[in-house]
Design a protein around this motif. Structure first.
Motif, PDB file in Angstrom:
ATOM      1  N   LYS A  17      -0.633  11.444   1.697  1.00  0.00           N
ATOM      2  CA  LYS A  17      -1.240  10.245   2.271  1.00  0.00           C
ATOM      3  C   LYS A  17      -0.170   9.237   2.663  1.00  0.00           C
ATOM      4  O   LYS A  17      -0.270   8.592   3.710  1.00  0.00           O
ATOM      5  CB  LYS A  17      -2.218   9.608   1.287  1.00  0.00           C
ATOM      6  CG  LYS A  17      -3.510  10.341   1.162  1.00  0.00           C
ATOM      7  CD  LYS A  17      -4.422   9.635   0.205  1.00  0.00           C
ATOM      8  CE  LYS A  17      -5.603  10.537  -0.103  1.00  0.00           C
ATOM      9  NZ  LYS A  17      -6.355  10.094  -1.239  1.00  0.00           N
ATOM     10  N   LEU A  18       0.847   9.099   1.816  1.00  0.00           N
ATOM     11  CA  LEU A  18       1.943   8.183   2.119  1.00  0.00           C
ATOM     12  C   LEU A  18       2.642   8.596   3.407  1.00  0.00           C
ATOM     13  O   LEU A  18       2.874   7.764   4.292  1.00  0.00           O
ATOM     14  CB  LEU A  18       2.943   8.142   0.955  1.00  0.00           C
ATOM     15  CG  LEU A  18       4.239   7.361   1.198  1.00  0.00           C
ATOM     16  CD1 LEU A  18       3.956   5.904   1.509  1.00  0.00           C
ATOM     17  CD2 LEU A  18       5.160   7.496  -0.005  1.00  0.00           C
ATOM     18  N   ALA A  19       2.961   9.872   3.534  1.00  0.00           N
ATOM     19  CA  ALA A  19       3.631  10.362   4.744  1.00  0.00           C
ATOM     20  C   ALA A  19       2.757  10.141   5.978  1.00  0.00           C
ATOM     21  O   ALA A  19       3.242   9.668   7.020  1.00  0.00           O
ATOM     22  CB  ALA A  19       3.984  11.835   4.591  1.00  0.00           C
ATOM     23  N   ALA A  20       1.473  10.454   5.851  1.00  0.00           N
ATOM     24  CA  ALA A  20       0.561  10.256   6.978  1.00  0.00           C
ATOM     25  C   ALA A  20       0.468   8.781   7.347  1.00  0.00           C
ATOM     26  O   ALA A  20       0.504   8.424   8.537  1.00  0.00           O
ATOM     27  CB  ALA A  20      -0.825  10.804   6.634  1.00  0.00           C
ATOM     28  N   TYR A  21       0.355   7.927   6.349  1.00  0.00           N
ATOM     29  CA  TYR A  21       0.244   6.486   6.587  1.00  0.00           C
ATOM     30  C   TYR A  21       1.487   5.960   7.298  1.00  0.00           C
ATOM     31  O   TYR A  21       1.383   5.203   8.271  1.00  0.00           O
ATOM     32  CB  TYR A  21       0.017   5.774   5.256  1.00  0.00           C
ATOM     33  CG  TYR A  21      -0.402   4.329   5.338  1.00  0.00           C
ATOM     34  CD1 TYR A  21      -1.185   3.844   6.381  1.00  0.00           C
ATOM     35  CD2 TYR A  21      -0.037   3.439   4.335  1.00  0.00           C
ATOM     36  CE1 TYR A  21      -1.576   2.517   6.419  1.00  0.00           C
ATOM     37  CE2 TYR A  21      -0.431   2.113   4.368  1.00  0.00           C
ATOM     38  CZ  TYR A  21      -1.196   1.662   5.414  1.00  0.00           C
ATOM     39  OH  TYR A  21      -1.594   0.348   5.455  1.00  0.00           O
ATOM     40  N   LEU A  22       2.645   6.350   6.836  1.00  0.00           N
ATOM     41  CA  LEU A  22       3.895   5.905   7.463  1.00  0.00           C
ATOM     42  C   LEU A  22       4.017   6.427   8.893  1.00  0.00           C
ATOM     43  O   LEU A  22       4.285   5.658   9.828  1.00  0.00           O
ATOM     44  CB  LEU A  22       5.096   6.363   6.637  1.00  0.00           C
ATOM     45  CG  LEU A  22       5.317   5.630   5.325  1.00  0.00           C
ATOM     46  CD1 LEU A  22       6.348   6.363   4.469  1.00  0.00           C
ATOM     47  CD2 LEU A  22       5.760   4.197   5.581  1.00  0.00           C
ATOM     48  N   ILE A  23       3.821   7.711   9.064  1.00  0.00           N
ATOM     49  CA  ILE A  23       3.988   8.318  10.392  1.00  0.00           C
ATOM     50  C   ILE A  23       2.969   7.760  11.376  1.00  0.00           C
ATOM     51  O   ILE A  23       3.320   7.363  12.495  1.00  0.00           O
ATOM     52  CB  ILE A  23       3.892   9.855  10.294  1.00  0.00           C
ATOM     53  CG1 ILE A  23       5.122  10.396   9.551  1.00  0.00           C
ATOM     54  CG2 ILE A  23       3.759  10.481  11.677  1.00  0.00           C
ATOM     55  CD1 ILE A  23       4.997  11.853   9.121  1.00  0.00           C
TER      56      ILE A  23
ATOM     57  N   GLU B  57       0.828  -1.209   0.000  1.00  0.00           N
ATOM     58  CA  GLU B  57       0.000   0.000   0.000  1.00  0.00           C
ATOM     59  C   GLU B  57       0.864   1.261   0.000  1.00  0.00           C
ATOM     60  O   GLU B  57       0.516   2.252  -0.648  1.00  0.00           O
ATOM     61  CB  GLU B  57      -0.939  -0.013   1.202  1.00  0.00           C
ATOM     62  CG  GLU B  57      -2.040  -1.043   1.053  1.00  0.00           C
ATOM     63  CD  GLU B  57      -2.842  -1.268   2.314  1.00  0.00           C
ATOM     64  OE1 GLU B  57      -3.917  -1.899   2.199  1.00  0.00           O
ATOM     65  OE2 GLU B  57      -2.416  -0.848   3.407  1.00  0.00           O
ATOM     66  N   ASN B  58       1.984   1.218   0.700  1.00  0.00           N
ATOM     67  CA  ASN B  58       2.922   2.345   0.653  1.00  0.00           C
ATOM     68  C   ASN B  58       3.442   2.570  -0.770  1.00  0.00           C
ATOM     69  O   ASN B  58       3.497   3.706  -1.243  1.00  0.00           O
ATOM     70  CB  ASN B  58       4.113   2.111   1.593  1.00  0.00           C
ATOM     71  CG  ASN B  58       3.756   2.315   3.040  1.00  0.00           C
ATOM     72  OD1 ASN B  58       3.184   3.330   3.397  1.00  0.00           O
ATOM     73  ND2 ASN B  58       4.088   1.346   3.863  1.00  0.00           N
ATOM     74  N   ILE B  59       3.803   1.502  -1.427  1.00  0.00           N
ATOM     75  CA  ILE B  59       4.304   1.603  -2.807  1.00  0.00           C
ATOM     76  C   ILE B  59       3.221   2.153  -3.730  1.00  0.00           C
ATOM     77  O   ILE B  59       3.492   3.005  -4.583  1.00  0.00           O
ATOM     78  CB  ILE B  59       4.823   0.231  -3.300  1.00  0.00           C
ATOM     79  CG1 ILE B  59       6.099  -0.133  -2.536  1.00  0.00           C
ATOM     80  CG2 ILE B  59       5.073   0.241  -4.807  1.00  0.00           C
ATOM     81  CD1 ILE B  59       6.528  -1.574  -2.712  1.00  0.00           C
ATOM     82  N   GLU B  60       1.990   1.689  -3.555  1.00  0.00           N
ATOM     83  CA  GLU B  60       0.890   2.172  -4.396  1.00  0.00           C
ATOM     84  C   GLU B  60       0.623   3.664  -4.175  1.00  0.00           C
ATOM     85  O   GLU B  60       0.376   4.394  -5.129  1.00  0.00           O
ATOM     86  CB  GLU B  60      -0.381   1.352  -4.144  1.00  0.00           C
ATOM     87  CG  GLU B  60      -0.313  -0.049  -4.713  1.00  0.00           C
ATOM     88  CD  GLU B  60      -0.065  -0.050  -6.214  1.00  0.00           C
ATOM     89  OE1 GLU B  60      -0.793   0.650  -6.956  1.00  0.00           O
ATOM     90  OE2 GLU B  60       0.874  -0.745  -6.648  1.00  0.00           O
ATOM     91  N   LEU B  61       0.661   4.108  -2.937  1.00  0.00           N
ATOM     92  CA  LEU B  61       0.484   5.540  -2.673  1.00  0.00           C
ATOM     93  C   LEU B  61       1.609   6.338  -3.335  1.00  0.00           C
ATOM     94  O   LEU B  61       1.372   7.399  -3.920  1.00  0.00           O
ATOM     95  CB  LEU B  61       0.455   5.805  -1.160  1.00  0.00           C
ATOM     96  CG  LEU B  61      -0.808   5.342  -0.432  1.00  0.00           C
ATOM     97  CD1 LEU B  61      -0.631   5.442   1.076  1.00  0.00           C
ATOM     98  CD2 LEU B  61      -2.018   6.141  -0.885  1.00  0.00           C
TER      99      LEU B  61
END
Length: 119
Positions: free
Chosen positions: A93-99, A81-85
Motif C-alpha cells: 500500500k505504501l509503494a502504491a500510495y507513493l507511486i 500517512e506514508n509513515i503510518e503505512l
C-alpha cells in the motif's frame, strides 16, 4: 501586508474545504487506503496547474493558488500517512500510495497546465 491577508483568507477556505471533503469521503468510502488525501492532492495538483498557467491577475493567483490551494492540498498529512503505512508494515500500500500520488500528481498538474494555457 495586503497580500498576506489575501493568502491567509484563501488558505482558511482551502483548509475548511479539505476538512469537509475528507469527512465526506471517509463516510462514503471506507478503506484502509488513504483515498481522501490522495484525491485531494491529485485534484489540487490539477487545479493549481490550471491556475498557474492561466493569465490571472496576481491578486487571484495569491488568493486561489498560494492561499486556497495551499490550504486545500496537504503534503504533511500525505507524509504522516506514508509513515503510518510503513509502521504497520503495509509495504504494498505504501509503494502504491507513493507511486500513484507522485505519478498522478505530476500528470494532473501537467494536464492542468495544458488546460489552463488555453485561458
Amino acid at each position: 501586508m495586503l497580500n498576506m491577508f489575501v493568502v491567509g483568507f484563501g488558505a482558511a477556505f482551502g483548509g475548511m474545504t479539505r476538512y469537509l471533503l475528507t469527512l465526506y469521503l471517509k463516510k462514503k468510502w471506507e478503506s484502509d487506503f488513504p483515498w481522501p488525501t490522495f484525491l485531494i492532492n491529485i485534484s489540487g495538483s490539477f487545479l493549481l496547474g490550471i491556475l498557474l498557467s492561466s493569465n490571472l491577475a496576481s491578486f487571484l493567483v495569491l488568493l486561489l493558488g498560494t492561499g486556497f490551494m495551499g490550504g486545500y492540498t496537504t503534503f504533511s498529512t500525505f507524509k504522516v500517512e506514508n509513515i503510518e503505512l510503513y509502521r504497520h508494515k503495509e509495504y504494498k500500500k505504501l509503494a502504491a500510495y507513493l507511486i500513484f500520488s507522485y505519478g498522478f500528481g505530476l500528470l494532473a498538474a501537467y494536464l492542468g497546465v495544458l488546460l489552463g494555457s488555453h485561458f
